[in-house]
Motif scaffolding. Structure first.
Motif, mmCIF file in Angstrom:
data_model
loop_
_atom_site.group_PDB
_atom_site.id
_atom_site.type_symbol
_atom_site.label_atom_id
_atom_site.label_comp_id
_atom_site.label_asym_id
_atom_site.label_seq_id
_atom_site.Cartn_x
_atom_site.Cartn_y
_atom_site.Cartn_z
ATOM 1 N N GLY A 400 45.496 44.110 34.083
ATOM 2 C CA GLY A 400 46.031 44.366 35.415
ATOM 3 C C GLY A 400 44.996 44.235 36.520
ATOM 4 O O GLY A 400 45.370 44.121 37.701
ATOM 5 N N GLN A 401 43.702 44.235 36.179
ATOM 6 C CA GLN A 401 42.654 44.106 37.189
ATOM 7 C C GLN A 401 42.749 42.763 37.924
ATOM 8 O O GLN A 401 42.651 42.704 39.147
ATOM 9 N N ALA A 405 43.956 42.162 41.841
ATOM 10 C CA ALA A 405 43.110 41.426 42.783
ATOM 11 C C ALA A 405 43.856 40.252 43.390
ATOM 12 O O ALA A 405 43.747 39.983 44.600
ATOM 13 N N ARG A 406 44.640 39.532 42.564
ATOM 14 C CA ARG A 406 45.396 38.384 43.068
ATOM 15 C C ARG A 406 46.492 38.822 44.026
ATOM 16 O O ARG A 406 46.797 38.128 45.010
ATOM 17 N N SER A 407 47.090 39.999 43.752
ATOM 18 C CA SER A 407 48.157 40.501 44.624
ATOM 19 C C SER A 407 47.624 40.887 45.999
ATOM 20 O O SER A 407 48.377 40.936 46.973
ATOM 21 N N GLN A 412 41.456 33.293 42.370
ATOM 22 C CA GLN A 412 40.971 33.653 41.051
ATOM 23 C C GLN A 412 39.439 33.680 41.017
ATOM 24 O O GLN A 412 38.836 34.543 40.366
ATOM 25 N N ALA A 413 38.810 32.736 41.733
ATOM 26 C CA ALA A 413 37.351 32.707 41.767
ATOM 27 C C ALA A 413 36.800 33.972 42.426
ATOM 28 O O ALA A 413 35.855 34.587 41.924
ATOM 29 N N LYS A 414 37.407 34.373 43.562
ATOM 30 C CA LYS A 414 36.943 35.575 44.241
ATOM 31 C C LYS A 414 37.273 36.833 43.451
ATOM 32 O O LYS A 414 36.522 37.814 43.492
ATOM 33 N N ALA A 415 38.388 36.814 42.724
ATOM 34 C CA ALA A 415 38.744 37.956 41.888
ATOM 35 C C ALA A 415 37.674 38.182 40.815
ATOM 36 O O ALA A 415 37.263 39.328 40.557
ATOM 37 N N TYR A 416 37.207 37.094 40.215
ATOM 38 C CA TYR A 416 36.139 37.210 39.210
ATOM 39 C C TYR A 416 34.836 37.655 39.859
ATOM 40 O O TYR A 416 34.097 38.481 39.324
ATOM 41 N N ARG A 417 34.573 37.088 41.037
ATOM 42 C CA ARG A 417 33.287 37.365 41.695
ATOM 43 C C ARG A 417 33.175 38.799 42.193
ATOM 44 O O ARG A 417 32.135 39.447 42.022
ATOM 45 N N TYR A 418 34.242 39.310 42.800
ATOM 46 C CA TYR A 418 34.177 40.624 43.449
ATOM 47 C C TYR A 418 34.756 41.764 42.622
ATOM 48 O O TYR A 418 34.434 42.937 42.871
ATOM 49 N N VAL A 419 35.591 41.454 41.647
ATOM 50 C CA VAL A 419 36.279 42.517 40.909
ATOM 51 C C VAL A 419 35.924 42.524 39.421
ATOM 52 O O VAL A 419 35.458 43.540 38.893
#
Length: 501
Positions: A400-401, A405-407, A412-419
């Motif tokens: 769900g993380q 983040a996507r919601s 997806q790149a920023k979700a991996y980078r920041y979360v």
């Protein structure tokens, strides 16, 4: 992660790696004598290269007094001995600067064939097997025979081949003595090590009953250690003597070296000058070989160890993130490449990887210094293990993380980078810490290619002082202080992460 974004991310990280290497290389390649000078040893190229660079790089294993060994002079390492004096004469006649590259005896011919050094002067005998790979000069020195170096308490016990039946006898790996034990001492077990000082240490600790050496070398160690004795062996010595080894197809260089050897033999410089000078250095070392005089050796080793560790960690983290994302990617090609790399690196010894990068990759890439090769090899090895740590950290996070983040509108790149990756790093921090500590200790492996890190410097102290155990104990204490300090630093950051939860 989309294919285009993945390629873009890979390009950015590879550019970062290039910047790291470009930053490291000038500062160390310029100051280190351990640099490659050619991609391929072409016919007739070595002498031209020597004169163009005005530098003669001679490979040796400086643990063989009085032929080649080290001494401390004003806190700096000085290479001395008969072979070193001969190298000086050759460099003088060629009108170039002499650079000594100290490495394991069994690595010298490989270094010669791959262009890492210009010639080998290290008490080497021109055997038929060696002549298939390299060319030799005239014989410049003929040893008077083989001796057993034994513990003085065993002086009446081990006197010949028969008395050593069923015992373990040591010799330097790749040496004539090693082959003589195998062929003439069928009832004994041969123990090969790359450094003479390690063989002497094995003798003193009871790991071997005797060590087979040339007469001068055995007597040198016996004279500088009251617990050892040199005993003339009954080994049949058919060796032709010692010669200078050079790469195949260098007739002009062989002729130049032979000219110097003729001059040395005509003036009897070995007996009248080289041996007396070596004896003087050995006598001085015997009187003044206190550990306190060698603090600069250990300090220099610590400096190189820290540099290797820091840059290897940077490479390991960057490469580990790349490989972890590739392995988690839905792109089958990227996934397979990551899996293949990780499994291959984890399935091969790190020392073999270091040797491959230095001699193999260095054969293709000119001016790849030993320290850069060591950093690259250790960093590439670390990247495989860091990748698995990061992958396990990402897999441990709830699915769900990413969705959360996507919601929120993150790509997806920023979700991996920041979360995702920050949380994964936090979860696997203890495992990463263990990897960094292991990497610091594994930096000692690069001593095999002549990098002046702590273990390399410790071996120089062993050779200079004729002591085996005390320099090792000091090195152990220094490694403990470094790893303990690093552990405390990692624990500090771990506590900071927990406070931010």
């Amino acid at each position: 992660m989309k294919k285009g974004k993945m390629i873009k991310a890979l390009s950015i990280i590879l550019a970062m790696l290039a910047i790291i290497f470009a930053t490291v290389t000038p500062s160390y390649a310029a100051s280190s004598s351990q640099t490659s000078t050619t991609k391929k040893v072409a016919k007739g190229s070595v002498l031209k290269r020597i004169k163009a660079k005005k530098e003669l790089v001679v490979g040796t294993s400086a643990d063989y007094p009085p032929l080649e060994f080290t001494t401390s002079e004003n806190g700096s390492t000085k290479y001395v001995g008969v072979d070193i004096e001969l190298a000086k004469e050759i460099a003088k006649d060629l009108g170039v600067k002499l650079v000594i590259k100290n490495m394991s005896f069994d690595s010298l011919l490989v270094a010669l064939e791959t262009g890492k050094i210009d010639m080998v002067i290290s008490g080497m005998t021109p055997t038929p097997e060696r002549k298939e790979s390299v060319d030799f000069s005239k014989i410049y020195y003929k040893p008077s025979g083989e001796y057993f170096l034994i513990n003085k308490k065993d002086a009446t016990k081990y006197t010949n081949i028969k008395s050593l039946k069923g015992k373990t006898v040591g010799a330097q790996t790749g040496s004539i003595q090693y082959n003589e034990i195998k062929s003439q001492m069928k009832g004994s077990t041969v123990k090969g090590l790359g450094k003479i000082n390690n063989l002497v240490l094995a003798l003193q600790s009871g790991k071997v009953s005797a060590v087979l050496m040339e007469e001068l070398i055995a007597k040198a160690y016996a004279q500088n250690n009251n617990n050892l004795k040199a005993v003339k062996s009954d080994i049949k010595d058919d060796a032709a003597g010692n010669a200078v080894a050079m790469a195949k197809g260098q007739p002009d260089l062989v002729a130049a070296v032979n000219k110097t050897i003729n001059k040395v033999k005509k003036n009897n410089l070995i007996d009248n000058k080289f041996l007396p000078q070596a004896a003087k250095y050995m006598k001085t070392a015997n009187k003044t070989n206190k550990m306190s005089q060698y603090w600069s050796y250990f300090l220099k080793g610590v400096g190189y160890t820290i540099v290797i560790t820091v840059f290897s960690v940077l490479i390991g983290i960057i490469l580990g993130i790349i490989l972890a994302l590739m392995r988690l990617s839905r792109n089958k090609l990227l996934h397979c490449l990551a899996v293949a790399y990780i499994e291959f690196i984890r399935g091969t010894p790190q020392m073999v990887q270091i040797l491959f990068v230095y001699f193999g990759v260095g054969y293709l890439i000119s001016n790849l210094s030993a320290i850069i090769a060591g950093i690259i090899a250790i960093g590439l090895n670390s990247g495989a293990y860091v990748a698995e740590d990061i992958r396990s950290g990402i897999d441990s996070l709830p699915k769900g993380q990413v969705e959360a983040a996507r919601s929120l509108g993150l790509s997806q790149a920023k979700a991996y980078r920041y979360v995702i990756i920050p949380q994964a790093i936090r979860n696997i921090w203890p495992a990463l810490g263990n990897e960094f500590i292991t990497l610091l200790k594994d930096s000692s492996l690069v001593s095999v290619i002549g990098v002046s890190e702590l273990m390399y410097q410790t071996q120089l102290v062993q050779t200079s002082t004729y002591r085996g155990v005390l320099p090792l104990f000091i090195a152990m204490v220094i490694y403990f202080i470094m790893t303990f300090s690093l552990t405390r630093l990692l624990n500090y950051f771990e506590r900071r992460m927990k406070k931010n939860d």
